[in-house]
Design a protein around this motif. Structure first.
Motif, PDB file in Angstrom:
ATOM      1  N   TRP A   8      50.385  24.070  36.505  1.00 48.39           N
ATOM      2  CA  TRP A   8      51.186  25.240  36.852  1.00 48.39           C
ATOM      3  C   TRP A   8      50.751  26.464  36.045  1.00 48.39           C
ATOM      4  O   TRP A   8      50.600  27.559  36.604  1.00 48.39           O
ATOM      5  CB  TRP A   8      52.668  24.919  36.608  1.00 48.39           C
ATOM      6  N   ILE A   9      50.523  26.287  34.754  1.00 50.13           N
ATOM      7  CA  ILE A   9      50.072  27.400  33.912  1.00 50.13           C
ATOM      8  C   ILE A   9      48.692  27.888  34.357  1.00 50.13           C
ATOM      9  O   ILE A   9      48.450  29.101  34.432  1.00 50.13           O
ATOM     10  CB  ILE A   9      50.072  26.988  32.428  1.00 50.13           C
ATOM     11  N   SER A  10      47.800  26.970  34.707  1.00 44.13           N
ATOM     12  CA  SER A  10      46.465  27.354  35.183  1.00 44.13           C
ATOM     13  C   SER A  10      46.558  28.161  36.470  1.00 44.13           C
ATOM     14  O   SER A  10      45.863  29.165  36.639  1.00 44.13           O
ATOM     15  CB  SER A  10      45.605  26.122  35.420  1.00 44.13           C
ATOM     16  N   PHE A  11      47.428  27.724  37.375  1.00 46.65           N
ATOM     17  CA  PHE A  11      47.581  28.455  38.630  1.00 46.65           C
ATOM     18  C   PHE A  11      48.153  29.850  38.385  1.00 46.65           C
ATOM     19  O   PHE A  11      47.710  30.826  39.005  1.00 46.65           O
ATOM     20  CB  PHE A  11      48.482  27.682  39.590  1.00 46.65           C
ATOM     21  N   LEU A  12      49.111  29.976  37.479  1.00 50.41           N
ATOM     22  CA  LEU A  12      49.668  31.302  37.170  1.00 50.41           C
ATOM     23  C   LEU A  12      48.615  32.221  36.557  1.00 50.41           C
ATOM     24  O   LEU A  12      48.570  33.417  36.879  1.00 50.41           O
ATOM     25  CB  LEU A  12      50.860  31.166  36.229  1.00 50.41           C
ATOM     26  N   ILE A  13      47.765  31.678  35.706  1.00 48.78           N
ATOM     27  CA  ILE A  13      46.701  32.494  35.107  1.00 48.78           C
ATOM     28  C   ILE A  13      45.732  32.980  36.182  1.00 48.78           C
ATOM     29  O   ILE A  13      45.355  34.157  36.209  1.00 48.78           O
ATOM     30  CB  ILE A  13      45.967  31.693  34.011  1.00 48.78           C
ATOM     31  N   ILE A  14      45.356  32.101  37.075  1.00 49.86           N
ATOM     32  CA  ILE A  14      44.437  32.502  38.144  1.00 49.86           C
ATOM     33  C   ILE A  14      45.106  33.503  39.077  1.00 49.86           C
ATOM     34  O   ILE A  14      44.474  34.449  39.554  1.00 49.86           O
ATOM     35  CB  ILE A  14      43.927  31.264  38.900  1.00 49.86           C
ATOM     36  N   ASP A  15      46.404  33.335  39.320  1.00 51.32           N
ATOM     37  CA  ASP A  15      47.143  34.287  40.156  1.00 51.32           C
ATOM     38  C   ASP A  15      47.158  35.669  39.511  1.00 51.32           C
ATOM     39  O   ASP A  15      47.015  36.679  40.200  1.00 51.32           O
ATOM     40  CB  ASP A  15      48.565  33.783  40.376  1.00 51.32           C
ATOM     41  N   PRO A  24      43.009  40.215  42.097  1.00 53.07           N
ATOM     42  CA  PRO A  24      43.442  41.611  42.259  1.00 53.07           C
ATOM     43  C   PRO A  24      44.613  41.802  43.219  1.00 53.07           C
ATOM     44  O   PRO A  24      45.080  42.917  43.395  1.00 53.07           O
ATOM     45  CB  PRO A  24      42.180  42.297  42.801  1.00 53.07           C
ATOM     46  N   TYR A  25      45.113  40.753  43.828  1.00 53.14           N
ATOM     47  CA  TYR A  25      46.234  40.878  44.767  1.00 53.14           C
ATOM     48  C   TYR A  25      47.194  39.721  44.563  1.00 53.14           C
ATOM     49  O   TYR A  25      46.909  38.774  43.848  1.00 53.14           O
ATOM     50  CB  TYR A  25      45.739  40.891  46.221  1.00 53.14           C
ATOM     51  N   ASP A  26      48.349  39.821  45.184  1.00 49.94           N
ATOM     52  CA  ASP A  26      49.373  38.795  45.057  1.00 49.94           C
ATOM     53  C   ASP A  26      49.034  37.632  45.984  1.00 49.94           C
ATOM     54  O   ASP A  26      49.051  37.774  47.210  1.00 49.94           O
ATOM     55  CB  ASP A  26      50.737  39.394  45.411  1.00 49.94           C
ATOM     56  N   VAL A  68      40.628  28.457  50.101  1.00 52.95           N
ATOM     57  CA  VAL A  68      40.064  28.650  48.764  1.00 52.95           C
ATOM     58  C   VAL A  68      41.081  28.260  47.695  1.00 52.95           C
ATOM     59  O   VAL A  68      40.744  27.576  46.718  1.00 52.95           O
ATOM     60  CB  VAL A  68      39.595  30.114  48.577  1.00 52.95           C
ATOM     61  N   VAL A  69      42.336  28.666  47.862  1.00 50.52           N
ATOM     62  CA  VAL A  69      43.377  28.326  46.885  1.00 50.52           C
ATOM     63  C   VAL A  69      43.625  26.819  46.883  1.00 50.52           C
ATOM     64  O   VAL A  69      43.823  26.218  45.822  1.00 50.52           O
ATOM     65  CB  VAL A  69      44.669  29.119  47.170  1.00 50.52           C
ATOM     66  N   GLY A  70      43.589  26.187  48.040  1.00 47.15           N
ATOM     67  CA  GLY A  70      43.747  24.737  48.107  1.00 47.15           C
ATOM     68  C   GLY A  70      42.625  24.011  47.385  1.00 47.15           C
ATOM     69  O   GLY A  70      42.866  23.049  46.648  1.00 47.15           O
ATOM     70  N   ALA A  71      41.398  24.480  47.569  1.00 48.86           N
ATOM     71  CA  ALA A  71      40.255  23.876  46.867  1.00 48.86           C
ATOM     72  C   ALA A  71      40.374  24.095  45.360  1.00 48.86           C
ATOM     73  O   ALA A  71      40.074  23.198  44.567  1.00 48.86           O
ATOM     74  CB  ALA A  71      38.952  24.466  47.389  1.00 48.86           C
ATOM     75  N   MET A  72      40.838  25.274  44.980  1.00 54.46           N
ATOM     76  CA  MET A  72      41.037  25.568  43.562  1.00 54.46           C
ATOM     77  C   MET A  72      42.105  24.644  42.970  1.00 54.46           C
ATOM     78  O   MET A  72      41.939  24.119  41.865  1.00 54.46           O
ATOM     79  CB  MET A  72      41.452  27.028  43.388  1.00 54.46           C
ATOM     80  N   CYS A  73      43.179  24.410  43.706  1.00 55.94           N
ATOM     81  CA  CYS A  73      44.240  23.520  43.232  1.00 55.94           C
ATOM     82  C   CYS A  73      43.732  22.091  43.083  1.00 55.94           C
ATOM     83  O   CYS A  73      44.067  21.402  42.113  1.00 55.94           O
ATOM     84  CB  CYS A  73      45.430  23.555  44.194  1.00 55.94           C
TER      85      CYS A  73
END
Length: 73
Positions: free
Chosen positions: A26-33, A37-39, A55-60
């Protein structure tokens, strides 16, 4: 798979490691968010950006594999 899973210490340890893994994810996802440059949430839900969702799914998945490997040892 033996009797060792019925021991309270093993069960509690598994729960603690699972919670630590979810917290790190969760912390990693918040940092990447915050680094993007956008929400991410608005882009995924409101604008229905499928490419970004992939892309976000692959990142997760990648963050999850890294966290699982680090917790597993």
């Amino acid at each position: 798979m033996g009797v060792e899973w019925f021991k309270p210490g093993v069960f509690v340890g598994s729960i603690i490691f699972a919670l630590i893994g979810v917290l790190i994810f969760w912390i990693s996802f918040l940092i990447i968010d915050k680094l993007t440059p956008y929400d991410l949430w608005a882009e995924l839900i409101e604008k229905k950006n499928t490419a970004l969702a992939i892309v976000v799914g692959a990142m997760c998945l990648a963050i999850g594999m890294i966290v699982a490997a680090s917790v597993h040892g």
